[in-house]
Write a protein that holds these residues in place. Sequence first.
Motif, PDB file in Angstrom:
ATOM      1  N   ARG A 183     -31.428  26.495 -59.427  1.00 25.06           N
ATOM      2  CA  ARG A 183     -30.830  27.815 -59.614  1.00 25.06           C
ATOM      3  C   ARG A 183     -30.541  28.079 -61.089  1.00 25.06           C
ATOM      4  N   MET A 187     -32.283  30.912 -63.574  1.00 24.09           N
ATOM      5  CA  MET A 187     -31.504  31.914 -64.305  1.00 24.09           C
ATOM      6  C   MET A 187     -31.865  31.934 -65.783  1.00 24.09           C
ATOM      7  N   LYS A 201     -25.006  34.486 -69.182  1.00 22.61           N
ATOM      8  CA  LYS A 201     -23.568  34.321 -68.920  1.00 22.61           C
ATOM      9  C   LYS A 201     -22.783  35.304 -69.783  1.00 22.61           C
ATOM     10  N   PRO A 203     -23.978  36.973 -66.165  1.00 21.61           N
ATOM     11  CA  PRO A 203     -25.352  37.335 -65.831  1.00 21.61           C
ATOM     12  C   PRO A 203     -25.618  38.842 -65.847  1.00 21.61           C
ATOM     13  N   VAL A 205     -27.736  42.202 -64.892  1.00 24.82           N
ATOM     14  CA  VAL A 205     -28.255  42.629 -63.591  1.00 24.82           C
ATOM     15  C   VAL A 205     -29.704  42.183 -63.410  1.00 24.82           C
ATOM     16  N   LEU A 208     -29.674  38.591 -62.173  1.00 22.57           N
ATOM     17  CA  LEU A 208     -29.260  38.490 -60.776  1.00 22.57           C
ATOM     18  C   LEU A 208     -30.366  38.892 -59.803  1.00 22.57           C
ATOM     19  N   SER A 209     -31.193  39.847 -60.210  1.00 23.95           N
ATOM     20  CA  SER A 209     -32.277  40.290 -59.336  1.00 23.95           C
ATOM     21  C   SER A 209     -33.530  39.440 -59.487  1.00 23.95           C
ATOM     22  N   TYR A 211     -33.792  35.978 -60.741  1.00 27.54           N
ATOM     23  CA  TYR A 211     -33.826  34.530 -60.550  1.00 27.54           C
ATOM     24  C   TYR A 211     -34.132  34.111 -59.103  1.00 27.54           C
TER      25      TYR A 211
END
Length: 237
Positions: A183, A187, A201, A203, A205, A208-209, A211
């Motif tokens: 994970r 990212m 960091k 994250p 947007v 988040l979509s 990874y």
Amino acid sequence: MNTKGLIPKTWRLLKRIFLILFIGQFVYIVLLKWIDPPVTLTQLGSLFTGHGLKRDYVNYNEISPNLKLAVISSEDQLFADHSGFDWKSIEKAMAYNKRKPNRTHGASTISQQVAKNVFLWQGRDYIRKGLEVYFTFMIEKIWGKRRIMDVYLNVIEMGDGIFGAEKAAQVYFNKPAKNLTRREAAMIAACLPNPKVFKVKPPHVHILSRYPVIMRQMNNLDSDDDILAIISTGSKN
């Protein structure tokens, strides 16, 4: 002033300069098969424009196979198979850019990104692109895939002024690069198209979509023997 002999002398001087530069860059390429680039123009640009230069070069075996797989899944899924260029993706990108000239779409392989970041400057002019082709060809022939991936993961920008896997892992997850989970690796890989904008960091947007998609691609590729040979630890070339 006698200019009769000036042109031949100038021509001989230019040929000598060209020969010295050619030999010098060839020796540098060969040396970088074993030593890390002392600095790149991209890193210097980040430093001098106020973004900073934070990096920690580490051995290839000190970078998690998860991150190697993540960047292949995200950036260049044919990395193990091509000779430096993904011609189908290049053709698609050229067609897209012709249709939408104001929204440039790239198709650089990991090898091309290494050639650009280690030897050249940022930009899209024809001289730089021509040199990129040359350096991509040379590192594919001289370095091999594992060394290309090694250099890529140590010099690529992975955040605003953050270069390389080790520094990114320490800044974002407070751990060494060798301990990155799938994970976490996904990212970091998700930020690579625009690491100054796509923050890991906290994250962005896009991270988040993106990874979870990269993680699914990792699942699809992690049984490929050619990819496993590249991302595994050990001294095998």
